[in-house]
Design an enzyme around this catalytic site. Structure first.
Site, PDB file in Angstrom:
ATOM      1  N   PHE A 146       1.133  -0.742  -0.064  1.00  0.00           N
ATOM      2  CA  PHE A 146       0.082  -0.042  -0.232  1.00  0.00           C
ATOM      3  C   PHE A 146       1.008   1.096   0.360  1.00  0.00           C
ATOM      4  CE2 PHE A 146      -2.861   3.544   1.377  1.00  0.00           C
ATOM      5  CZ  PHE A 146      -4.265   3.360   0.791  1.00  0.00           C
ATOM      6  N   ASP A 231       9.325   2.500   1.620  1.00  0.00           N
ATOM      7  CA  ASP A 231       8.384   3.851   2.111  1.00  0.00           C
ATOM      8  C   ASP A 231       8.051   3.288   3.610  1.00  0.00           C
ATOM      9  OD1 ASP A 231       5.750   4.493   2.808  1.00  0.00           O
ATOM     10  OD2 ASP A 231       4.172   3.508   0.776  1.00  0.00           O
ATOM     11  N   LYS A 260       2.958   9.932   8.626  1.00  0.00           N
ATOM     12  CA  LYS A 260       1.499   9.752   9.441  1.00  0.00           C
ATOM     13  C   LYS A 260       2.694  10.066  10.560  1.00  0.00           C
ATOM     14  CE  LYS A 260      -0.219   5.954   8.240  1.00  0.00           C
ATOM     15  NZ  LYS A 260      -1.464   5.364   8.312  1.00  0.00           N
TER      16      LYS A 260
HETATM   17  C1  PLP Z   1       2.591   2.780   3.553  1.00  0.00           C
HETATM   18  C2  PLP Z   1       2.016   3.601   3.467  1.00  0.00           C
HETATM   19  N1  PLP Z   1       2.923   4.613   2.424  1.00  0.00           N
HETATM   20  C3  PLP Z   1       1.535   5.445   2.252  1.00  0.00           C
HETATM   21  C4  PLP Z   1       0.652   5.699   2.137  1.00  0.00           C
HETATM   22  C5  PLP Z   1       0.069   6.718   2.123  1.00  0.00           C
HETATM   23  O1  PLP Z   1      -0.146   7.809   3.625  1.00  0.00           O
HETATM   24  P1  PLP Z   1      -0.842   9.126   3.103  1.00  0.00           P
HETATM   25  O2  PLP Z   1      -2.902   8.462   3.926  1.00  0.00           O
HETATM   26  O3  PLP Z   1      -0.356  10.279   3.843  1.00  0.00           O
HETATM   27  O4  PLP Z   1      -1.143   9.865   1.865  1.00  0.00           O
HETATM   28  C6  PLP Z   1       0.361   5.271   3.525  1.00  0.00           C
HETATM   29  C7  PLP Z   1      -1.598   4.613   4.758  1.00  0.00           C
HETATM   30  O5  PLP Z   1      -1.523   4.217   5.219  1.00  0.00           O
HETATM   31  C8  PLP Z   1       0.765   3.670   4.336  1.00  0.00           C
HETATM   32  O6  PLP Z   1       0.591   2.888   4.841  1.00  0.00           O
END
Ligand code: PLP
Length: 411
Positions: A146, A231, A260
């Site tokens: 994700f 990520d 986050k």
């Molecule tokens: C691993 C990862 N990358 C990217 C995101 C996306 O972040 P945002 O919701 O701040 O755009 C998330 C959100 O849950 C995530 O868990």
């Protein structure tokens, strides 16, 4: 006309929320009014122990006094200036992040999706412009990953349910199997821009990368001239017990995305890289109106100061292990079978299956514990990093009662 909230029932407020809002989630039937430390409070006077923390965001707990003070005082000084100017707090945050990580340079933004978008753009532009390699067109990501909700981020996300209805997707993505180096070897080559991976898959079900996997990716990327992007939007900023997950796993990427927990509750993201790779961005390549927003930077500075304290990181490791041990014990007598307890630090999951996960979350919430699901089949525990063993004891007691209720319903 919206009435004063004190005059209307919670049901009426929820009706307005549903009628006017986003339908992607099904918000719980309560309205949160305030938070304090490990707890949230709804407008009907109920208190909830928060083991979700805004989905791995409120790393210092709710309304941490230093964080509130930093936000308040920065709001009084200046709130927004755009990237046409530097603020003292932005420079300070950049200095902190580069001193604390492998990275030399960074782009600040407002969310995880934006940080990943910037990471993918930087990787493409580095290969195309700096390496003058026009043949590199593919980014390899992983099934069940994700990476966010922008068009490139959903394309990078290896889950068809996030693609549905949004086609055509962005070209140039291939999906390997998480944990399976052979599946990467089969896809990587002179056409590869980068491999992008979560060191611990979050939304896919709290799945730590298996031993040696990230090392293997580093070797494959080096051998094929591809960049390695971590990520760390969910697993970064202290959650593993190291400030960054790459330190926990002992593998250094070329690019890392954060969001986050970085703001401790306010929206900030960052895409960081080595000086070599950052050459891919020149003036005009990429920008964002709110990138480097002073209030967000002031907040993130305090978060980094607090989270990088050795005693806080030690707390993550200690309480995280205590939580996993407690969950395993609870699983032994649980009427809802635990298929697996897994995680690193304070990013912990219990796989109970899709038929039970949502029900357990609801039953726990009814009793004053907030958790959520990941991957539809796994209970996710990502509490504030300041959580104590006592909070874990309290959470496990509530969870035990919730499991009993759900188990009885199945009987
Ligand atoms: C691993 C990862 N990358 C990217 C995101 C996306 O972040 P945002 O919701 O701040 O755009 C998330 C959100 O849950 C995530 O868990």
């Amino acid at each position: 006309m919206v009435k004063g909230h004190a005059e209307v029932t919670t049901e009426a407020l929820l009706e307005v929320g549903d009628r006017t809002g986003n339908t992607s989630y099904a918000p719980a039937r309560m309205v949160i009014e305030r938070g304090e430390g490990m707890y949230l409070f709804d407008r009907d006077g109920n208190r909830y122990l928060d083991f979700m923390a805004g989905i791995a965001v409120n790393c210092l707990g709710h309304c941490h006094p230093r964080l509130v003070e930093a936000i308040e005082s920065q709001a009084r000084r200046v709130m927004q200036i755009s990237n046409v100017f530097y603020s003292d707090v932005q420079i300070r945050l950049q200095e902190q992040l580069s001193a604390l990580s492998f990275a030399d340079r960074m782009f600040l933004c407002s969310s995880g999706a934006e940080a990943n978008e910037a990471a993918m753009k930087l990787a493409r532009r580095y290969q195309r412009v700096i390496k003058a390699d026009e043949g590199r067109t593919e980014i390899i990501t992983f099934k069940k990953s994700f990476h966010g909700r922008t068009l490139a981020a959903i394309t990078a996300t290896g889950q068809p349910k996030y693609h549905k209805g949004f086609e055509p997707l962005v070209p140039g993505f291939r999906y390997a199997t998480y944990g399976d180096l052979a599946s990467v070897e089969a896809l990587i080559g002179p056409q590869t821009v980068a491999v992008m991976v979560e060191p611990i898959q979050g939304e896919g079900g709290v799945k730590p990368s298996p031993e040696g996997f990230l090392q293997g990716l580093r070797q494959l990327c080096d051998a094929h001239g591809a960049l390695l992007i971590f990520d760390e939007v969910q697993c970064g900023v202290g959650r593993t017990g190291s400030l960054f997950a790459y330190e926990h796993f002992g593998v250094v990427p070329d690019i890392m995305s954060l969001a986050k927990g970085l703001g401790g509750g306010v929206p900030i993201g960052a895409m960081l890289s080595t000086a070599e790779v950052f050459q891919g961005f020149v003036r005009g390549s990429h920008a964002s109106t709110f990138g480097g927003n002073p209030v967000m930077c002031a907040a993130a500075s305090v978060v980094l100061e607090e989270v990088s304290k050795p005693e806080l990181l030690a707390n993550v490791t200690d309480v995280g292990q205590y939580l996993q041990d407690g969950l395993r014990k609870l699983g032994e007598g649980s009427p809802v079978a635990f298929k697996e307890v897994r995680g690193v630090g304070l990013m912990v999951g219990v796989e109970v299956g899709p038929e039970f996960a949502g029900e357990v979350v609801k039953a726990a919430r009814k009793r004053g514990l907030i958790i959520n699901t990941a991957g539809g089949h796994t209970l996710r525990f990502v509490p504030p990093l300041v959580v104590t063993r006592q909070h874990v004891d309290d959470a496990l007691e509530i969870l035990g009662a919730a499991l009993a209720e759900v188990g009885a319903g199945q009987g």
